[in-house]
Structure formats: structure tokens, C-alpha cells
Design a protein around this motif. Structure first.
Motif, PDB file in Angstrom:
ATOM      1  N   GLN A  28       0.831  -1.203   0.000  1.00  0.00           N
ATOM      2  CA  GLN A  28       0.000   0.000   0.000  1.00  0.00           C
ATOM      3  C   GLN A  28       0.861   1.247   0.000  1.00  0.00           C
ATOM      4  OE1 GLN A  28      -3.003  -0.112   3.054  1.00  0.00           O
ATOM      5  NE2 GLN A  28      -3.930  -1.949   2.204  1.00  0.00           N
ATOM      6  N   ARG A  29       0.476   2.183  -0.846  1.00  0.00           N
ATOM      7  CA  ARG A  29       1.169   3.462  -0.964  1.00  0.00           C
ATOM      8  C   ARG A  29       0.139   4.560  -1.186  1.00  0.00           C
ATOM      9  NH1 ARG A  29       5.021   2.095   1.215  1.00  0.00           N
ATOM     10  NH2 ARG A  29       7.003   1.565   0.342  1.00  0.00           N
ATOM     11  N   THR A  30       0.504   5.753  -0.756  1.00  0.00           N
ATOM     12  CA  THR A  30      -0.309   6.923  -1.049  1.00  0.00           C
ATOM     13  C   THR A  30       0.157   7.492  -2.382  1.00  0.00           C
ATOM     14  OG1 THR A  30      -0.635   7.391   1.294  1.00  0.00           O
ATOM     15  CG2 THR A  30      -0.994   9.212  -0.240  1.00  0.00           C
ATOM     16  N   ILE A  31      -0.803   7.718  -3.266  1.00  0.00           N
ATOM     17  CA  ILE A  31      -0.505   8.252  -4.596  1.00  0.00           C
ATOM     18  C   ILE A  31      -1.413   9.444  -4.885  1.00  0.00           C
ATOM     19  CG2 ILE A  31       0.204   5.983  -5.466  1.00  0.00           C
ATOM     20  CD1 ILE A  31      -2.535   6.070  -7.079  1.00  0.00           C
ATOM     21  N   SER A  32      -1.092  10.156  -5.932  1.00  0.00           N
ATOM     22  CA  SER A  32      -1.928  11.257  -6.395  1.00  0.00           C
ATOM     23  C   SER A  32      -2.996  10.727  -7.354  1.00  0.00           C
ATOM     24  CB  SER A  32      -1.082  12.303  -7.124  1.00  0.00           C
ATOM     25  OG  SER A  32      -1.931  13.282  -7.718  1.00  0.00           O
ATOM     26  N   VAL A  33      -4.239  11.136  -7.103  1.00  0.00           N
ATOM     27  CA  VAL A  33      -5.327  10.819  -8.039  1.00  0.00           C
ATOM     28  C   VAL A  33      -5.824  12.107  -8.707  1.00  0.00           C
ATOM     29  CG1 VAL A  33      -6.032   8.682  -6.905  1.00  0.00           C
ATOM     30  CG2 VAL A  33      -7.046  10.833  -6.155  1.00  0.00           C
ATOM     31  N   HIS A  34      -4.998  13.141  -8.630  1.00  0.00           N
ATOM     32  CA  HIS A  34      -5.371  14.451  -9.164  1.00  0.00           C
ATOM     33  C   HIS A  34      -5.733  14.402 -10.644  1.00  0.00           C
ATOM     34  CE1 HIS A  34      -4.879  18.690 -10.408  1.00  0.00           C
ATOM     35  NE2 HIS A  34      -5.426  18.905  -9.222  1.00  0.00           N
ATOM     36  N   LEU A  35      -5.023  13.602 -11.414  1.00  0.00           N
ATOM     37  CA  LEU A  35      -5.311  13.520 -12.855  1.00  0.00           C
ATOM     38  C   LEU A  35      -6.693  12.938 -13.135  1.00  0.00           C
ATOM     39  CD1 LEU A  35      -1.819  12.261 -14.091  1.00  0.00           C
ATOM     40  CD2 LEU A  35      -2.764  14.574 -14.296  1.00  0.00           C
ATOM     41  N   LEU A  36      -7.278  12.272 -12.149  1.00  0.00           N
ATOM     42  CA  LEU A  36      -8.598  11.665 -12.310  1.00  0.00           C
ATOM     43  C   LEU A  36      -9.663  12.392 -11.493  1.00  0.00           C
ATOM     44  CD1 LEU A  36      -7.521   7.910 -12.083  1.00  0.00           C
ATOM     45  CD2 LEU A  36      -7.751   9.351 -14.125  1.00  0.00           C
ATOM     46  N   ALA A  37      -9.372  13.616 -11.078  1.00  0.00           N
ATOM     47  CA  ALA A  37     -10.292  14.367 -10.212  1.00  0.00           C
ATOM     48  C   ALA A  37     -11.689  14.483 -10.815  1.00  0.00           C
ATOM     49  CB  ALA A  37      -9.719  15.747  -9.914  1.00  0.00           C
ATOM     50  N   ASP A  38     -11.787  14.646 -12.108  1.00  0.00           N
ATOM     51  CA  ASP A  38     -13.093  14.778 -12.764  1.00  0.00           C
ATOM     52  C   ASP A  38     -13.859  13.464 -12.840  1.00  0.00           C
ATOM     53  OD1 ASP A  38     -12.584  17.463 -13.132  1.00  0.00           O
ATOM     54  OD2 ASP A  38     -11.920  17.223 -15.210  1.00  0.00           O
ATOM     55  N   GLU A  39     -13.179  12.344 -12.580  1.00  0.00           N
ATOM     56  CA  GLU A  39     -13.820  11.037 -12.669  1.00  0.00           C
ATOM     57  C   GLU A  39     -14.345  10.533 -11.329  1.00  0.00           C
ATOM     58  OE1 GLU A  39     -11.985   8.127 -15.210  1.00  0.00           O
ATOM     59  OE2 GLU A  39     -10.659   9.668 -16.018  1.00  0.00           O
ATOM     60  N   GLY A  40     -14.069  11.253 -10.256  1.00  0.00           N
ATOM     61  CA  GLY A  40     -14.600  10.887  -8.958  1.00  0.00           C
ATOM     62  C   GLY A  40     -14.093   9.557  -8.423  1.00  0.00           C
ATOM     63  N   VAL A  41     -12.811   9.435  -8.198  1.00  0.00           N
ATOM     64  CA  VAL A  41     -12.213   8.207  -7.667  1.00  0.00           C
ATOM     65  C   VAL A  41     -12.701   7.996  -6.231  1.00  0.00           C
ATOM     66  CG1 VAL A  41     -10.044   7.092  -7.039  1.00  0.00           C
ATOM     67  CG2 VAL A  41     -10.190   8.435  -9.136  1.00  0.00           C
ATOM     68  N   VAL A  42     -13.141   6.765  -5.936  1.00  0.00           N
ATOM     69  CA  VAL A  42     -13.622   6.412  -4.605  1.00  0.00           C
ATOM     70  C   VAL A  42     -12.994   5.094  -4.168  1.00  0.00           C
ATOM     71  CG1 VAL A  42     -15.831   7.631  -4.870  1.00  0.00           C
ATOM     72  CG2 VAL A  42     -15.662   5.224  -5.516  1.00  0.00           C
ATOM     73  N   VAL A  43     -13.088   4.821  -2.861  1.00  0.00           N
ATOM     74  CA  VAL A  43     -12.585   3.566  -2.316  1.00  0.00           C
ATOM     75  C   VAL A  43     -13.231   2.403  -3.076  1.00  0.00           C
ATOM     76  CG1 VAL A  43     -12.570   2.082  -0.269  1.00  0.00           C
ATOM     77  CG2 VAL A  43     -12.096   4.525  -0.044  1.00  0.00           C
ATOM     78  N   GLY A  44     -12.410   1.439  -3.461  1.00  0.00           N
ATOM     79  CA  GLY A  44     -12.873   0.277  -4.222  1.00  0.00           C
ATOM     80  C   GLY A  44     -12.571   0.369  -5.704  1.00  0.00           C
ATOM     81  N   ASP A  45     -12.340   1.592  -6.202  1.00  0.00           N
ATOM     82  CA  ASP A  45     -11.999   1.760  -7.614  1.00  0.00           C
ATOM     83  C   ASP A  45     -10.626   1.160  -7.901  1.00  0.00           C
ATOM     84  OD1 ASP A  45     -14.310   3.111  -8.304  1.00  0.00           O
ATOM     85  OD2 ASP A  45     -13.381   5.104  -8.283  1.00  0.00           O
ATOM     86  N   TRP A  46     -10.460   0.717  -9.134  1.00  0.00           N
ATOM     87  CA  TRP A  46      -9.162   0.254  -9.636  1.00  0.00           C
ATOM     88  C   TRP A  46      -8.592   1.352 -10.508  1.00  0.00           C
ATOM     89  CZ3 TRP A  46      -6.514  -4.115  -8.410  1.00  0.00           C
ATOM     90  CH2 TRP A  46      -7.207  -5.085  -7.683  1.00  0.00           C
ATOM     91  N   VAL A  47      -7.294   1.613 -10.327  1.00  0.00           N
ATOM     92  CA  VAL A  47      -6.614   2.635 -11.124  1.00  0.00           C
ATOM     93  C   VAL A  47      -5.311   2.071 -11.657  1.00  0.00           C
ATOM     94  CG1 VAL A  47      -7.653   4.605  -9.921  1.00  0.00           C
ATOM     95  CG2 VAL A  47      -5.509   3.637  -9.064  1.00  0.00           C
ATOM     96  N   LEU A  48      -4.853   2.642 -12.733  1.00  0.00           N
ATOM     97  CA  LEU A  48      -3.562   2.286 -13.308  1.00  0.00           C
ATOM     98  C   LEU A  48      -2.540   3.274 -12.758  1.00  0.00           C
ATOM     99  CD1 LEU A  48      -2.469   0.189 -15.251  1.00  0.00           C
ATOM    100  CD2 LEU A  48      -2.795   1.829 -17.098  1.00  0.00           C
ATOM    101  N   VAL A  49      -1.550   2.769 -12.010  1.00  0.00           N
ATOM    102  CA  VAL A  49      -0.582   3.605 -11.297  1.00  0.00           C
ATOM    103  C   VAL A  49       0.751   3.623 -12.037  1.00  0.00           C
ATOM    104  CG1 VAL A  49       0.636   3.947  -9.114  1.00  0.00           C
ATOM    105  CG2 VAL A  49      -1.670   2.963  -9.103  1.00  0.00           C
ATOM    106  N   HIS A  50       1.273   4.831 -12.206  1.00  0.00           N
ATOM    107  CA  HIS A  50       2.594   4.992 -12.823  1.00  0.00           C
ATOM    108  C   HIS A  50       3.305   6.116 -12.084  1.00  0.00           C
ATOM    109  CE1 HIS A  50       5.743   5.080 -15.799  1.00  0.00           C
ATOM    110  NE2 HIS A  50       5.514   6.362 -16.021  1.00  0.00           N
ATOM    111  N   VAL A  51       4.480   5.834 -11.560  1.00  0.00           N
ATOM    112  CA  VAL A  51       5.337   6.767 -10.824  1.00  0.00           C
ATOM    113  C   VAL A  51       4.571   7.635  -9.813  1.00  0.00           C
ATOM    114  CG1 VAL A  51       7.249   6.788 -12.467  1.00  0.00           C
ATOM    115  CG2 VAL A  51       5.415   8.467 -12.718  1.00  0.00           C
TER     116      VAL A  51
END
Length: 90
Positions: A28-51
Motif C-alpha cells: 500500500q502506498r499513497t498516490i496522487s489521483v489528481h489527474l482523475l479528479a473529474d472522474e470521482g475516484v472512490v474507495v474500491g476503484d481500480w486505477v492504473l498507477v505509474h510513478v
């Protein structure tokens, strides 16, 4: 080689700063989801993480398929997971 690794959002750490904790293969790591701010990321969502950044939202099936393919890459997968272990957003 730089890869995008699927991770599941397990906690919204700071909604104002667009930070979320994701689980990538048990790490587990803390990452930025700022690039997806308009998509409304919530707990349980899957995201593609890069750097340290979530680059795209993906569904669970795509996450599983991607993780399977990345694991088959062997050393490249291990290197990417090692890089994820050592990455931190401050």
C-alpha cells in the motif's frame, strides 16, 4: 522499462490534495489521483498507477488481466514493484 500497475483504492487520504492509498499486490502506498479528479475516484476503484500517479480508472477485470500479464514479464514486474515500494509522495 516503465509500467503502469493496477492498484485498488483502499482509502481516500486527503480529498483536497487528491491523495489516495492504493493496494498494489499487497503493498500500500499513497498516490496522487489528481489527474482523475473529474472522474470521482472512490474507495474500491481500480486505477492504473505509474510513478506515484493514477493515470486511468480501470475495471476489476482489466486490472486482473493486466496484473497477470505483468507478472508474466518476470524481472520487469519485480523491478516495477520494487520501484513502487520505494516511491513516496511527500
Amino acid at each position: 522499462m516503465c509500467l503502469g500497475i493496477p492498484g485498488q483504492v483502499v482509502q481516500m487520504v486527503d480529498t483536497e490534495q487528491h491523495l489516495a492509498k492504493v493496494d498494489v499486490s499487497g503493498v500500500q502506498r499513497t498516490i496522487s489521483v489528481h489527474l482523475l479528479a473529474d472522474e470521482g475516484v472512490v474507495v474500491g476503484d481500480w486505477v492504473l498507477v505509474h510513478v506515484g500517479f493514477a493515470m486511468a480508472k480501470i475495471d476489476e477485470a482489466e486490472a486482473a488481466l493486466t496484473l497477470d500479464q505483468v507478472r508474466k514479464m518476470g524481472a520487469d514486474y519485480d523491478n516495477e514493484i520494487d520501484a513502487f515500494h520505494s516511491s513516496r509522495i511527500t
